[in-house]
Enzyme design. Structure first.
Site, PDB file in Angstrom:
ATOM      1  N   HIS A 150       0.859  -1.768   0.182  1.00 14.75           N
ATOM      2  CA  HIS A 150      -0.084   0.051   0.234  1.00 14.75           C
ATOM      3  C   HIS A 150       1.121   1.377   0.067  1.00 14.75           C
ATOM      4  O   HIS A 150       1.995   0.554   0.780  1.00 14.75           O
ATOM      5  CB  HIS A 150      -0.967  -0.099   1.303  1.00 14.75           C
ATOM      6  CG  HIS A 150      -2.008   1.067   1.250  1.00 14.75           C
ATOM      7  ND1 HIS A 150      -1.905   2.654   1.446  1.00 14.75           N
ATOM      8  CD2 HIS A 150      -3.499   0.156   0.977  1.00 14.75           C
ATOM      9  CE1 HIS A 150      -3.043   2.308   0.974  1.00 14.75           C
ATOM     10  NE2 HIS A 150      -3.441   1.572   0.694  1.00 14.75           N
ATOM     11  N   ASP A 168      -8.069  -5.614   0.693  1.00 13.89           N
ATOM     12  CA  ASP A 168      -8.877  -6.266  -0.679  1.00 13.89           C
ATOM     13  C   ASP A 168      -8.315  -7.209  -0.540  1.00 13.89           C
ATOM     14  O   ASP A 168      -8.361  -8.511  -1.530  1.00 13.89           O
ATOM     15  CB  ASP A 168      -8.101  -5.689  -1.923  1.00 13.89           C
ATOM     16  CG  ASP A 168      -8.660  -4.457  -2.881  1.00 13.89           C
ATOM     17  OD1 ASP A 168      -9.935  -4.053  -1.651  1.00 13.89           O
ATOM     18  OD2 ASP A 168      -8.261  -3.502  -2.878  1.00 13.89           O
TER      19      ASP A 168
HETATM   20  N1  ACO Z   1       4.231  -7.484  -4.927  1.00  9.26           N
HETATM   21  C1  ACO Z   1       5.593  -7.621  -4.322  1.00  9.26           C
HETATM   22  N2  ACO Z   1       6.152  -6.334  -4.621  1.00  9.26           N
HETATM   23  C2  ACO Z   1       5.946  -5.801  -4.585  1.00  9.26           C
HETATM   24  C3  ACO Z   1       4.635  -5.420  -3.965  1.00  9.26           C
HETATM   25  C4  ACO Z   1       3.446  -6.676  -3.923  1.00  9.26           C
HETATM   26  N3  ACO Z   1       2.172  -6.526  -4.396  1.00  9.26           N
HETATM   27  N4  ACO Z   1       3.854  -4.138  -3.823  1.00  9.26           N
HETATM   28  C5  ACO Z   1       5.331  -3.415  -4.035  1.00  9.26           C
HETATM   29  N5  ACO Z   1       6.636  -4.527  -4.530  1.00  9.26           N
HETATM   30  C6  ACO Z   1       7.312  -4.166  -4.621  1.00  9.26           C
HETATM   31  C7  ACO Z   1       7.742  -3.108  -5.754  1.00  9.26           C
HETATM   32  O1  ACO Z   1       8.165  -3.914  -6.622  1.00  9.26           O
HETATM   33  C8  ACO Z   1       9.256  -2.406  -5.064  1.00  9.26           C
HETATM   34  O2  ACO Z   1      10.309  -3.316  -5.020  1.00  9.26           O
HETATM   35  P1  ACO Z   1      11.550  -2.324  -5.399  1.00  9.26           P
HETATM   36  O3  ACO Z   1      11.850  -1.661  -3.873  1.00  9.26           O
HETATM   37  O4  ACO Z   1      12.401  -3.813  -5.650  1.00  9.26           O
HETATM   38  O5  ACO Z   1      11.135  -1.878  -6.956  1.00  9.26           O
HETATM   39  C9  ACO Z   1       9.100  -2.090  -3.285  1.00  9.26           C
HETATM   40  O6  ACO Z   1       7.884  -3.134  -3.407  1.00  9.26           O
HETATM   41  C10 ACO Z   1       7.742  -0.595  -3.295  1.00  9.26           C
HETATM   42  O7  ACO Z   1       6.877  -1.046  -4.326  1.00  9.26           O
HETATM   43  P2  ACO Z   1       6.118   0.597  -4.776  1.00  9.26           P
HETATM   44  O8  ACO Z   1       5.149  -0.088  -6.006  1.00  9.26           O
HETATM   45  O9  ACO Z   1       6.879   1.558  -5.211  1.00  9.26           O
HETATM   46  O10 ACO Z   1       5.036   0.814  -4.167  1.00  9.26           O
HETATM   47  P3  ACO Z   1       4.034   1.844  -3.998  1.00  9.26           P
HETATM   48  O11 ACO Z   1       3.686   2.325  -3.103  1.00  9.26           O
HETATM   49  O12 ACO Z   1       4.463   2.542  -5.622  1.00  9.26           O
HETATM   50  O13 ACO Z   1       2.958   1.018  -4.524  1.00  9.26           O
HETATM   51  C11 ACO Z   1       0.089  -0.290  -4.488  1.00  9.26           C
HETATM   52  C12 ACO Z   1       1.567   0.652  -4.156  1.00  9.26           C
HETATM   53  C13 ACO Z   1       0.060   0.211  -5.301  1.00  9.26           C
HETATM   54  C14 ACO Z   1      -0.123  -0.219  -4.311  1.00  9.26           C
HETATM   55  C15 ACO Z   1       1.604  -1.972  -4.206  1.00  9.26           C
HETATM   56  O14 ACO Z   1       2.228  -1.964  -3.202  1.00  9.26           O
HETATM   57  C16 ACO Z   1       0.972  -2.489  -5.431  1.00  9.26           C
HETATM   58  O15 ACO Z   1       1.162  -2.794  -6.885  1.00  9.26           O
HETATM   59  N6  ACO Z   1       0.667  -3.743  -4.847  1.00  9.26           N
HETATM   60  C17 ACO Z   1      -0.480  -4.667  -5.955  1.00  9.26           C
HETATM   61  C18 ACO Z   1      -1.934  -3.779  -5.814  1.00  9.26           C
HETATM   62  C19 ACO Z   1      -2.944  -3.934  -5.084  1.00  9.26           C
HETATM   63  O16 ACO Z   1      -3.026  -4.608  -4.057  1.00  9.26           O
HETATM   64  N7  ACO Z   1      -3.681  -2.566  -4.803  1.00  9.26           N
HETATM   65  C20 ACO Z   1      -4.434  -2.346  -3.760  1.00  9.26           C
HETATM   66  C21 ACO Z   1      -4.013  -1.314  -3.300  1.00  9.26           C
HETATM   67  S1  ACO Z   1      -4.772  -0.579  -1.976  1.00  9.26           S
HETATM   68  C22 ACO Z   1      -6.821   0.332  -2.909  1.00  9.26           C
HETATM   69  O17 ACO Z   1      -6.393   0.371  -3.067  1.00  9.26           O
HETATM   70  C23 ACO Z   1      -7.683  -0.393  -1.545  1.00  9.26           C
END
Ligand code: ACO
Length: 432
Positions: free
Chosen positions: A307, A366
């Site tokens: 998140h 979620d």
């Molecule tokens: N699975 C595996 N790795 C992940 C995940 C995940 N779900 N989420 C983040 N990471 C990793 C990224 O690859 C990144 O790794 P790195 O540092 O080696 O490059 C690191 O964690 C940071 O991730 P970001 O994408 O920079 O985090 P950001 O804050 O931008 O994204 C988000 C948050 C979009 C929610 C992301 O965690 C994601 O895509 N999660 C899955 C989708 C999801 O569940 N969305 C619902 C959000 S809650 C809502 O809207 C109600």
């Protein structure tokens, strides 16, 4: 304590005041930065940018805290209902019994859609996604209430009480209709004796000569899902609603834009993506262990994890996990649901794995909500609609915060241009 900060740009010092919120969070107030220095701040994705002052929702992502109007989400989930919480979000205080009765009756009485709106739905393709129907429906709905102001703020604010209740009611109708039209079933009206969610389930699932009567735990679970999704401060869809509202746009159209923003798989679409992921894991004969490795190597994303704000367990996910276990016991009479087993294993492995620990990746709201919705009988394409239905309460209150603020300005971020420098037009026959 010095409540200002100093920034040095090209050997000149600039002083900016610090703003402090009621929970002690601080911001550097850079509203005069460009006028004074010619510079702007660059914050791709707005992760460090406060776009507004807001009284509605407080989140501390490091500590896993979420409060609506000061009330902890755990207390609201246990003691309140979606409609009472919607009232709290919209009006700022918990209602007394009389206020709640008036509000609930207003919501109940606004359920019907104009005949022409029903015709409008016949124009969609059979495969239209319910989020498309919800977004288009909300925008079209506004055209039936022009006398309450079409982008005329004063009139819209005078009619706000009616329009807020009406939207909470008609989004439920549109959501139910979107589902029934795909099933080829006629529209069903709500009943006075049923709660908001009992009615929603009845409007979705009742068959001719076979009325759907919701189990109380199922209706409660759906109510809690709506309540937990009701607001979440300046997320992607809420910022969209506020952005559109800032131009002076009416509530219907601002919410319609919010629905579009919510549809994406990184936001409201994640609950669908979680189920698709769990089903794919099951079909491959994996218990989740292989998938965890794929997520760590970047081949896959663990949907329902991570998140932008929570760097601790999402407090909504904790409530949802308990609710999920209870609903599955009621609906399947089984302790072990194959998808829930995979979800539990994914969570267990991820919470003890350095990759997820270092990146502070925890289950979000979620991760378990999709399993509940699937068990209740919602098709996948309705999951994000349920999210939107809950979030409508928050969007309405966020729209009102902008609309009622006499000092509100149109939102207009800037950019750093990285394209071509000025160049002369090349006639067609001289291009290589
Ligand atoms: N699975 C595996 N790795 C992940 C995940 C995940 N779900 N989420 C983040 N990471 C990793 C990224 O690859 C990144 O790794 P790195 O540092 O080696 O490059 C690191 O964690 C940071 O991730 P970001 O994408 O920079 O985090 P950001 O804050 O931008 O994204 C988000 C948050 C979009 C929610 C992301 O965690 C994601 O895509 N999660 C899955 C989708 C999801 O569940 N969305 C619902 C959000 S809650 C809502 O809207 C109600």
């Amino acid at each position: 304590m010095d409540n200002s900060t100093t920034v040095r740009i090209a050997n000149r010092k600039y002083h900016f005041p610090l703003i402090e919120g009621t929970e002690g969070e601080q911001a550097v107030d850079v509203r005069h930065l460009r006028a004074e220095s010619g510079c702007i701040t660059f914050d791709d994705g707005y992760g460090n940018t406060g776009s507004c002052l807001s009284d509605i929702t407080f989140i501390d992502g490091e500590k896993g805290i979420l409060r609506y109007r000061g009330y902890p989400i755990e207390q609201l989930a246990e003691h309140s209902t979606f409609l009472e919480t919607a009232y709290l979000l919209i009006y700022g205080e918990l209602p007394d019994q009389g206020q709640l009765n008036t509000f609930s009756e207003a919501v109940l009485s606004e359920a019907a859609l104009h005949d022409r709106m029903q015709d409008f739905y016949h124009g969609f393709s059979q495969d239209a996604h319910p989020m498309v129907m919800l977004s288009a429906g909300l925008n079209a709905l506004g055209s039936y209430y022009i006398k309450y102001g079409r982008n005329k703020r004063e009139k819209e604010l005078e009619a706000f009480d009616r329009i807020a209740a009406l939207i909470l009611s008609k989004t439920r109708t549109i959501a139910a209709m979107a589902h029934r039209m795909r099933q080829g079933l006629p529209f069903v009206y709500p009943k006075k004796k049923l709660s908001y969610c009992e009615n929603f389930l009845h409007m979705l699932f009742s068959q001719p000569y076979d009325e759907y009567i919701a189990h109380e735990d199922v209706a409660k679970a759906l109510d809690v899902i709506l309540l937990l999704h009701a607001d979440h401060e300046q997320n992607c869809s809420t910022s969209t609603v506020r952005m559109v509202a800032s131009s002076g746009c009416n509530l219907f159209s601002s919410l319609s834009a919010g629905v579009c923003a919510l549809w994406g798989p990184l936001h409201g679409g994640a609950n669908m993506a979680v189920i698709r992921m769990l089903e794919a894991i099951r079909e491959q004969g994996d218990n989740g262990d292989r998938f965890i490795e794929a997520a760590k190597s970047g081949e896959a994303k663990l949907m329902g994890f991570g998140h932008r704000i929570y760097k601790n367990y999402d407090p909504r996910a904790k409530i949802m996990k308990e609710m999920c276990e209870r609903v599955l016991r009621v609906l399947t009479h089984a302790e072990n649901d194959p998808l829930l087993d995979i979800a539990r294993n994914l969570e267990e492995k991820a919470l003890h794995d350095d990759y997820f620990i270092e990146r502070k990746l925890y289950p979000n709201v979620d991760f378990y909500s999709g399993i509940i919705l699937k068990a209740i009988g919602f098709p996948l394409n309705m999951f994000t609609v349920i999210f939107a239905l809950g979030r409508t309460a928050g969007w309405i209150s966020q729209w009102h915060e902008i609309a009622a603020d006499p000092e509100s300005r149109i939102h207009r971020p800037r950019q750093i241009y990285t394209g071509a420098k000025q160049r002369d037009y090349i006639p067609m026959d001289e291009r290589v």
